[in-house]
Design a protein around this motif. Structure first.
Motif, PDB file in Angstrom:
ATOM      1  N   THR A 133      31.750  29.045  37.892  1.00  0.00           N
ATOM      2  CA  THR A 133      32.353  28.905  39.180  1.00  0.00           C
ATOM      3  C   THR A 133      33.861  29.242  39.063  1.00  0.00           C
ATOM      4  O   THR A 133      34.464  30.305  39.600  1.00  0.00           O
ATOM      5  CB  THR A 133      31.980  27.753  39.981  1.00  0.00           C
ATOM      6  N   ALA A 134      34.465  28.736  38.120  1.00  0.00           N
ATOM      7  CA  ALA A 134      36.052  28.640  38.111  1.00  0.00           C
ATOM      8  C   ALA A 134      36.445  30.146  37.591  1.00  0.00           C
ATOM      9  O   ALA A 134      37.208  30.961  38.069  1.00  0.00           O
ATOM     10  CB  ALA A 134      36.522  27.788  37.255  1.00  0.00           C
ATOM     11  N   ILE A 135      35.883  30.557  36.626  1.00  0.00           N
ATOM     12  CA  ILE A 135      36.143  31.832  36.058  1.00  0.00           C
ATOM     13  C   ILE A 135      35.740  32.935  37.188  1.00  0.00           C
ATOM     14  O   ILE A 135      36.568  34.014  37.377  1.00  0.00           O
ATOM     15  CB  ILE A 135      35.250  32.224  34.866  1.00  0.00           C
ATOM     16  N   PHE A 136      34.728  33.248  37.635  1.00  0.00           N
ATOM     17  CA  PHE A 136      34.412  34.037  38.568  1.00  0.00           C
ATOM     18  C   PHE A 136      35.094  34.174  39.802  1.00  0.00           C
ATOM     19  O   PHE A 136      35.812  35.247  40.246  1.00  0.00           O
ATOM     20  CB  PHE A 136      33.066  34.037  39.294  1.00  0.00           C
ATOM     21  N   PHE A 137      35.281  32.954  40.667  1.00  0.00           N
ATOM     22  CA  PHE A 137      36.305  33.171  41.753  1.00  0.00           C
ATOM     23  C   PHE A 137      37.759  33.393  41.389  1.00  0.00           C
ATOM     24  O   PHE A 137      38.377  34.027  42.505  1.00  0.00           O
ATOM     25  CB  PHE A 137      35.920  32.025  42.628  1.00  0.00           C
ATOM     26  N   THR A 138      38.053  32.780  40.313  1.00  0.00           N
ATOM     27  CA  THR A 138      39.641  33.053  40.170  1.00  0.00           C
ATOM     28  C   THR A 138      39.728  34.367  39.811  1.00  0.00           C
ATOM     29  O   THR A 138      40.662  35.203  40.221  1.00  0.00           O
ATOM     30  CB  THR A 138      39.904  32.198  38.655  1.00  0.00           C
ATOM     31  N   VAL A 139      39.041  35.185  39.083  1.00  0.00           N
ATOM     32  CA  VAL A 139      38.971  36.539  38.512  1.00  0.00           C
ATOM     33  C   VAL A 139      38.936  37.401  39.653  1.00  0.00           C
ATOM     34  O   VAL A 139      39.645  38.246  39.962  1.00  0.00           O
ATOM     35  CB  VAL A 139      38.308  36.686  37.375  1.00  0.00           C
ATOM     36  N   ALA A 140      37.968  37.070  40.589  1.00  0.00           N
ATOM     37  CA  ALA A 140      37.538  38.216  41.618  1.00  0.00           C
ATOM     38  C   ALA A 140      38.435  37.927  42.804  1.00  0.00           C
ATOM     39  O   ALA A 140      38.605  39.163  43.400  1.00  0.00           O
ATOM     40  CB  ALA A 140      36.213  37.762  42.004  1.00  0.00           C
ATOM     41  N   PHE A 141      38.960  36.890  42.976  1.00  0.00           N
ATOM     42  CA  PHE A 141      39.757  36.646  44.463  1.00  0.00           C
ATOM     43  C   PHE A 141      40.977  36.181  44.307  1.00  0.00           C
ATOM     44  O   PHE A 141      41.706  36.259  45.329  1.00  0.00           O
ATOM     45  CB  PHE A 141      38.903  36.064  45.233  1.00  0.00           C
ATOM     46  N   SER A 142      41.717  35.625  43.254  1.00  0.00           N
ATOM     47  CA  SER A 142      42.928  35.033  43.217  1.00  0.00           C
ATOM     48  C   SER A 142      44.124  35.933  43.330  1.00  0.00           C
ATOM     49  O   SER A 142      43.869  37.223  42.704  1.00  0.00           O
ATOM     50  CB  SER A 142      43.184  34.303  41.914  1.00  0.00           C
ATOM     51  N   GLY A 143      44.947  35.711  44.093  1.00  0.00           N
ATOM     52  CA  GLY A 143      46.094  36.671  44.421  1.00  0.00           C
ATOM     53  C   GLY A 143      47.049  36.622  43.371  1.00  0.00           C
ATOM     54  O   GLY A 143      47.645  37.740  43.033  1.00  0.00           O
ATOM     55  N   ALA A 144      46.980  35.548  42.188  1.00  0.00           N
ATOM     56  CA  ALA A 144      47.605  35.960  40.969  1.00  0.00           C
ATOM     57  C   ALA A 144      47.101  36.938  40.154  1.00  0.00           C
ATOM     58  O   ALA A 144      47.867  37.383  39.103  1.00  0.00           O
ATOM     59  CB  ALA A 144      47.642  34.361  40.207  1.00  0.00           C
ATOM     60  N   LEU A 145      45.870  37.186  40.068  1.00  0.00           N
ATOM     61  CA  LEU A 145      45.397  38.528  39.323  1.00  0.00           C
ATOM     62  C   LEU A 145      45.166  39.732  40.148  1.00  0.00           C
ATOM     63  O   LEU A 145      44.459  40.385  39.570  1.00  0.00           O
ATOM     64  CB  LEU A 145      43.885  37.898  39.013  1.00  0.00           C
ATOM     65  N   ALA A 158      42.786  34.986  50.463  1.00  0.00           N
ATOM     66  CA  ALA A 158      43.815  34.093  50.293  1.00  0.00           C
ATOM     67  C   ALA A 158      44.141  33.537  51.707  1.00  0.00           C
ATOM     68  O   ALA A 158      45.107  32.607  51.751  1.00  0.00           O
ATOM     69  CB  ALA A 158      45.036  34.771  50.043  1.00  0.00           C
ATOM     70  N   GLU A 159      43.197  33.792  53.048  1.00  0.00           N
ATOM     71  CA  GLU A 159      43.591  33.063  54.265  1.00  0.00           C
ATOM     72  C   GLU A 159      43.654  31.663  54.151  1.00  0.00           C
ATOM     73  O   GLU A 159      42.746  30.737  53.283  1.00  0.00           O
ATOM     74  CB  GLU A 159      42.386  33.356  55.139  1.00  0.00           C
ATOM     75  N   ALA A 160      44.711  30.858  54.256  1.00  0.00           N
ATOM     76  CA  ALA A 160      44.698  29.207  54.324  1.00  0.00           C
ATOM     77  C   ALA A 160      43.822  28.717  55.516  1.00  0.00           C
ATOM     78  O   ALA A 160      43.900  29.069  56.683  1.00  0.00           O
ATOM     79  CB  ALA A 160      46.132  28.946  54.360  1.00  0.00           C
ATOM     80  N   LEU A 161      42.832  27.943  54.937  1.00  0.00           N
ATOM     81  CA  LEU A 161      42.108  27.320  56.000  1.00  0.00           C
ATOM     82  C   LEU A 161      41.696  25.996  55.281  1.00  0.00           C
ATOM     83  O   LEU A 161      41.773  25.792  54.040  1.00  0.00           O
ATOM     84  CB  LEU A 161      40.615  28.094  56.111  1.00  0.00           C
TER      85      LEU A 161
END
Length: 207
Positions: A133-145, A158-161
């Motif tokens: 979970t950590a790898i997939f969602f970070t790589v796929a959707f994090s603004g840092a990448l 990145a919508e703040a909710l």
């Protein structure tokens, strides 16, 4: 390849294909139907590990990875409402998460196999699921990448909710990841029942 390993390979392939299809369909606000099928990959890996050992389990993982890559390649060629069904970031995140999580599962299970029957599958699946979970969602959707695929606009993620609608304010992709992770944890516990039954049946056939 040993013919006894073929059912495990076919089961893993079926789970990967089904999950790649079902991830296109939403289940509620935070999940897709694929969230309920993909965790079964850990069950297949653990059963193979218990019955045949770490080597055959790794072969099943590699087979699943290859099938996943093929599914991703197909997905990049299918256009949806907002572009290809599978973007480069999703393909990278999916493949990397699967490989790291599943191979970690195999290694942890092998280290703990001498303990109580439930300890190895539970611990390995919990760690593997968390990594996945950590790898997939970070790589796929994090603004840092974003640099991984600059042309792919993932600003919606990145919508703040509020976290899962009730917690502190976080990016949407974090809520999606947490929801996915909670399902994996729940299924890790539920899967102990079929794990015990399947291993018992397979062991009985080989004795």
């Amino acid at each position: 390849m040993n013919r006894t390993h073929i059912p495990g390979i076919l089961a893993m392939a079926a789970i990967v294909v089904a999950s790649n299809i079902l991830v296109q369909f939403l289940f509620g606000q935070w999940l897709t139907w694929g969230a309920f099928t993909y965790p079964l990959a850990f069950l297949v890996t653990d059963v193979m590990n218990r019955v045949y050992g770490a080597g055959p389990a790794r072969k099943v993982v590699i087979a699943g990875f290859i099938v996943g890559v093929i599914c991703s390649l197909i997905g990049t060629q299918i256009m949806g409402e907002f572009g290809p069904l599978v973007t480069l970031r999703i393909a990278i995140g999916s493949g990397l998460a699967f490989l790291v999580a599943q191979l970690s599962d195999v290694a942890i299970f092998d280290r703990l196999r001498a303990g109580k029957w439930w300890r190895a599958p539970l611990a390995s699946t919990l760690v593997g699921s968390s990594l996945d979970t950590a790898i997939f969602f970070t790589v796929a959707f994090s603004g840092a990448l974003t640099f991984l695929e600059p042309a792919n606009d993932v600003s919606w993620a990145a919508e703040a909710l509020p976290l899962l609608g009730v917690g502190p304010i976080v990016p949407l992709w974090v809520s999606l990841g947490v929801a996915d992770w909670l399902v994996k944890l729940a299924l890790a516990l539920v899967a102990l029942v079929p794990f015990r039954m399947i291993v018992g049946a397979m062991t009985a056939k080989t004795t």
